[in-house]
Design a protein around this motif. Sequence first.
Motif, PDB file in Angstrom:
ATOM      1  N   MET A 122       0.868  -1.185   0.000  1.00 25.93           N
ATOM      2  CA  MET A 122       0.000   0.000   0.000  1.00 25.93           C
ATOM      3  C   MET A 122       0.896   1.223   0.000  1.00 25.93           C
ATOM      4  SD  MET A 122      -2.894  -1.100   2.814  1.00 25.93           S
ATOM      5  CE  MET A 122      -3.689   0.516   2.713  1.00 25.93           C
ATOM      6  N   CYS A 123       0.737   2.097  -0.985  1.00 31.16           N
ATOM      7  CA  CYS A 123       1.643   3.234  -1.144  1.00 31.16           C
ATOM      8  C   CYS A 123       1.742   4.079   0.125  1.00 31.16           C
ATOM      9  CB  CYS A 123       1.234   4.086  -2.337  1.00 31.16           C
ATOM     10  SG  CYS A 123      -0.512   4.533  -2.385  1.00 31.16           S
ATOM     11  N   PHE A 124       0.655   4.278   0.820  1.00 24.41           N
ATOM     12  CA  PHE A 124       0.640   5.095   2.027  1.00 24.41           C
ATOM     13  C   PHE A 124       1.641   4.577   3.056  1.00 24.41           C
ATOM     14  CE2 PHE A 124      -0.883   6.287   6.243  1.00 24.41           C
ATOM     15  CZ  PHE A 124      -1.210   7.625   6.084  1.00 24.41           C
ATOM     16  N   LEU A 125       1.741   3.268   3.181  1.00 26.90           N
ATOM     17  CA  LEU A 125       2.577   2.634   4.191  1.00 26.90           C
ATOM     18  C   LEU A 125       3.931   2.180   3.666  1.00 26.90           C
ATOM     19  CD1 LEU A 125      -0.223   0.434   5.807  1.00 26.90           C
ATOM     20  CD2 LEU A 125       0.705   2.573   6.719  1.00 26.90           C
ATOM     21  N   CYS A 126       4.034   1.968   2.366  1.00 21.94           N
ATOM     22  CA  CYS A 126       5.236   1.348   1.807  1.00 21.94           C
ATOM     23  C   CYS A 126       6.161   2.317   1.072  1.00 21.94           C
ATOM     24  CB  CYS A 126       4.847   0.195   0.886  1.00 21.94           C
ATOM     25  SG  CYS A 126       3.960  -1.127   1.754  1.00 21.94           S
ATOM     26  N   ASN A 127       5.660   3.463   0.646  1.00 20.55           N
ATOM     27  CA  ASN A 127       6.535   4.514   0.136  1.00 20.55           C
ATOM     28  C   ASN A 127       7.064   5.334   1.308  1.00 20.55           C
ATOM     29  OD1 ASN A 127       6.504   4.051  -2.639  1.00 20.55           O
ATOM     30  ND2 ASN A 127       4.697   5.331  -2.972  1.00 20.55           N
ATOM     31  N   ASN A 128       8.243   5.915   1.122  1.00 17.90           N
ATOM     32  CA  ASN A 128       8.807   6.770   2.159  1.00 17.90           C
ATOM     33  C   ASN A 128       8.184   8.154   2.030  1.00 17.90           C
ATOM     34  OD1 ASN A 128      10.324   8.454   3.811  1.00 17.90           O
ATOM     35  ND2 ASN A 128      12.220   7.348   3.445  1.00 17.90           N
ATOM     36  N   GLN A 129       7.218   8.452   2.895  1.00 17.94           N
ATOM     37  CA  GLN A 129       6.487   9.714   2.795  1.00 17.94           C
ATOM     38  C   GLN A 129       7.359  10.912   3.196  1.00 17.94           C
ATOM     39  OE1 GLN A 129       3.916   9.500   1.128  1.00 17.94           O
ATOM     40  NE2 GLN A 129       3.523   7.304   1.333  1.00 17.94           N
ATOM     41  N   ARG A 130       8.376  10.700   4.020  1.00 22.09           N
ATOM     42  CA  ARG A 130       9.306  11.789   4.319  1.00 22.09           C
ATOM     43  C   ARG A 130       9.977  12.277   3.045  1.00 22.09           C
ATOM     44  NH1 ARG A 130      14.463  11.346   2.950  1.00 22.09           N
ATOM     45  NH2 ARG A 130      14.690   9.395   4.080  1.00 22.09           N
ATOM     46  N   ALA A 131      10.441  11.329   2.227  1.00 16.02           N
ATOM     47  CA  ALA A 131      11.132  11.704   0.998  1.00 16.02           C
ATOM     48  C   ALA A 131      10.191  12.407   0.024  1.00 16.02           C
ATOM     49  CB  ALA A 131      11.736  10.461   0.351  1.00 16.02           C
ATOM     50  N   ILE A 132       8.952  11.942  -0.036  1.00 18.93           N
ATOM     51  CA  ILE A 132       8.003  12.476  -1.018  1.00 18.93           C
ATOM     52  C   ILE A 132       7.396  13.793  -0.556  1.00 18.93           C
ATOM     53  CG2 ILE A 132       5.835  12.018  -2.231  1.00 18.93           C
ATOM     54  CD1 ILE A 132       6.514   8.990  -1.901  1.00 18.93           C
ATOM     55  N   LEU A 133       6.883  13.812   0.692  1.00 19.77           N
ATOM     56  CA  LEU A 133       6.101  14.957   1.148  1.00 19.77           C
ATOM     57  C   LEU A 133       6.938  16.066   1.772  1.00 19.77           C
ATOM     58  CD1 LEU A 133       3.135  12.975   2.748  1.00 19.77           C
ATOM     59  CD2 LEU A 133       3.183  14.092   0.523  1.00 19.77           C
ATOM     60  N   LEU A 134       8.032  15.716   2.448  1.00 23.33           N
ATOM     61  CA  LEU A 134       8.845  16.736   3.103  1.00 23.33           C
ATOM     62  C   LEU A 134      10.045  17.146   2.258  1.00 23.33           C
ATOM     63  CD1 LEU A 134       8.776  15.524   6.819  1.00 23.33           C
ATOM     64  CD2 LEU A 134       7.338  17.225   5.702  1.00 23.33           C
ATOM     65  N   ASP A 135      10.756  16.150   1.701  1.00 25.49           N
ATOM     66  CA  ASP A 135      11.935  16.454   0.880  1.00 25.49           C
ATOM     67  C   ASP A 135      11.567  16.764  -0.564  1.00 25.49           C
ATOM     68  OD1 ASP A 135      13.226  15.851   3.203  1.00 25.49           O
ATOM     69  OD2 ASP A 135      14.097  13.964   2.506  1.00 25.49           O
TER      70      ASP A 135
END
Length: 271
Positions: A122-135
């Motif tokens: 599941m993208c929400f849990l398996c992608n690194n959201q720090r890298a996508i949303l913050l960085d």
Amino acid sequence: REEEAKASEDAGVSLLYLLEYFEGDLKRALGRDVGQMTFRDLEDEFWKSPDAPGFLGCKQKQCPRDRKPGCAVVDALEKEFRSEATHFISWSWAYKVVDMLSALRAWRSRTSRVSRGTFLWMCFLCNNQRAILLDNEYKDFSSTFGERLTKIGKVVIVLDTYKDPLYTKRAWTVFELWTASLHAKVATDMTMPQHLENSLRNENVGSIENHLQHIDAENAKAYDPRDEAAIKDKIQKSARGFAGVNTTVKKLLIDSLVGMMSKMLHQSIEH
């Protein structure tokens, strides 16, 4: 390190964790019940600002992919709750948490092959959201998602409803089904929140087809306009174009929904 990074990228979240522990962990992290919150609401709570806390300590843990502080949620889970993904979940962050969990419970109840060894990408849990949303580290996810889906080889379509669903208006979900249709070895299954099952029993194939009329890949939306542009570029340049993709996705959805109804009927006979 390369092996750790690959294991992280390939990892899925245990279905057992999602159904037995996820909601409780959310309640503790939020300090309140999940209620009618969507996954977009959770994004705001956990990642939308530099001061946001992350979830399950993922903000503090080093990411095995880029070695920076802040990992995907799946990497913050205990080892028993993460392993190589067995199923790719096709869904939308606009779904309510309670509806998503209800749909997964319904799927588990209908599917004898679902077990403790079931791990969901599941993208929400398996992608690194720090890298996508913050960085704001953007990459062409239309390529990586397509590769991930075909590698896993099993797709679970999660509908929010079968009557003019939001699912068919999102560029990502249309793209995922089109990608699945291109590979004969990719198996698809379907589920939806349990409260919809009783009304679904009263439907016929004709009415189902009417409910799924409005599939329009050219006007489907994605949260990030860069993703939307990349997806539509791939579809437009394909041999089938927007019209062909609309037809293909509609057929796959109808076939999957009829297949789900068949499983429901068999289940009711057995009980």
